[in-house]
Design a protein around this motif. Structure first.
Motif, PDB file in Angstrom:
ATOM      1  N   GLU A  30       1.649  -4.807  -4.326  1.00 20.98           N
ATOM      2  CA  GLU A  30       0.233  -4.498  -4.473  1.00 20.98           C
ATOM      3  C   GLU A  30      -0.401  -4.430  -3.099  1.00 20.98           C
ATOM      4  N   PRO A  31      -1.171  -3.372  -2.823  1.00 18.77           N
ATOM      5  CA  PRO A  31      -1.830  -3.301  -1.518  1.00 18.77           C
ATOM      6  C   PRO A  31      -2.647  -4.568  -1.304  1.00 18.77           C
ATOM      7  N   GLU A  75      -5.383  -0.170   0.371  1.00 15.85           N
ATOM      8  CA  GLU A  75      -5.212   0.714  -0.779  1.00 15.85           C
ATOM      9  C   GLU A  75      -5.804   2.093  -0.490  1.00 15.85           C
ATOM     10  N   LEU A 117      -3.620   4.084   1.757  1.00 20.14           N
ATOM     11  CA  LEU A 117      -2.458   4.673   1.087  1.00 20.14           C
ATOM     12  C   LEU A 117      -2.855   5.885   0.249  1.00 20.14           C
ATOM     13  N   PHE A 118      -4.030   5.796  -0.389  1.00 17.38           N
ATOM     14  CA  PHE A 118      -4.507   6.951  -1.154  1.00 17.38           C
ATOM     15  C   PHE A 118      -4.780   8.130  -0.224  1.00 17.38           C
ATOM     16  N   GLN A 165      -1.583   9.689   0.749  1.00 18.58           N
ATOM     17  CA  GLN A 165      -1.053  10.518  -0.329  1.00 18.58           C
ATOM     18  C   GLN A 165      -1.733  11.891  -0.338  1.00 18.58           C
TER      19      GLN A 165
END
Lengths: 93, 219
Positions: free
Chosen positions: A55-56, A62, A65-66, A69
């Motif tokens: 879990e980030p 988070e 990472l998004f 992506q």
């Protein structure tokens, strides 16, 4: 055709901004999380039987990472269209 | 549309994997054949995956006051069919399950069924049945929009089946989850439909040969 493209882009932008005015003062939390709450309302004693492998550690990581992506996908799309356009416009012989 | 890790009872986990696995197998075989026989379509295959990758990372606000993300699976389904898209979509879901704690390994089957199977099947069926009867941009818009929307309807069905309301049963639960997911999704689905039309116009100009190879252009 060209102006029509801009019209579509404008429509997309409106569709993305309008909710901020329609649902003023709302929390704009994630729908996935709301579903989790709804599950616990229906079955208060439900406990998840498996935990995420990673879990980030924070909201910042988070969102990084998004962003990574989205950037990876966008980079490939830009490469594709750049490559194809160059190929198309290259003078023959 | 991500059902969180551990939030589906084991029986449903098994059932949705059982549905997803045949699609993955056929999709994998089709991708191998495609790459071997028509290597010129490889870049376009990457594009279909990249499009789903970007769109499912973008969380956007909706009129319900919550946020959700589009799926980006309509484009690939029109280009390569639902089986190939089930593999590409699963790769996106796996990335998010492993690195972002969005969705999960136990719910990968169920999430594949909604985002990477039902959505693409809808897009592909609309494309196949309406193409040539309506203006092509209109068909692409419908295919991408409804693939996005029905993905979230599917998630609502999956959750309602696993968690029927103690009083109102399946329907009461379906309305509850449907309000959270499907209603929120409406403006996002429309956006995805418009964006997919734009991307497709770019493909017609820049990748006409590949579209012809795939039988997508020239009808």
């Amino acid at each position: 055709m060209k102006s029509n493209n801009w019209l579509l882009i404008l429509l997309i932008v409106i569709l993305m901004i309008a909710p901020l005015f329609v649902a003023q003062g709302a929390e704009f939390g994630g729908a996935d999380g709301e579903a989790e709450v709804a599950i616990t309302e229906i079955q208060p004693d439900y406990t998840p039987w498996f935990a995420p492998v990673f879990e980030p550690p924070s909201g910042e990581i988070e969102s990084a990472l998004f962003a990574a992506q989205a950037a990876a996908g966008a980079a490939f799309i830009a490469y594709f269209f750049g490559y194809k356009q160059g190929q198309r416009r290259r003078p023959q012989s | 549309m991500h059902i969180m890790e551990g939030f589906l009872p084991p029986l449903w986990v098994a059932l949705w994997f059982a549905v997803a696995i045949p699609f993955w197998v056929i999709g994998f075989v089709q991708i191998r054949r495609l790459v071997a026989e028509r290597p010129e379509t490889r870049l376009l295959l990457g594009l279909a995956g990249a499009y789903a990758f970007v769109l499912s990372a973008l969380k956007m606000p909706s009129v319900t006051g919550s946020c959700s993300h589009p799926t980006g699976t309509g484009l690939g389904a029109i280009l390569f069919g639902p089986f190939v898209m089930s593999v590409l979509g699963a790769i996106v879901l796996l990335f998010q399950a492993l690195l972002l704690a969005h969705g999960g390994l136990t719910t990968l089957g169920a999430n594949t069924v909604s985002m990477a199977i039902v959505g693409p099947l809808v897009a592909w069926a609309i494309w196949r049945s309406l193409r040539g009867r309506l203006p092509e941009d209109g068909v692409i818009f419908l295919a991408a929009t409804l693939a996005d929307l029905l993905t979230y309807v599917t998630t609502s069905v999956q959750l309602a089946l696993a968690y029927p309301d103690p009083v109102g049963g399946f329907m009461a639960s379906f309305i509850k989850f449907g309000t959270i997911f499907a209603v929120t999704q409406i403006p996002l689905a429309l956006s995805e439909g418009l964006l997919t039309v734009l991307i497709f116009r770019g493909l017609r100009t820049n990748a006409a040969a590949e579209l012809k190879t795939l039988g997508v252009q020239g009808a």
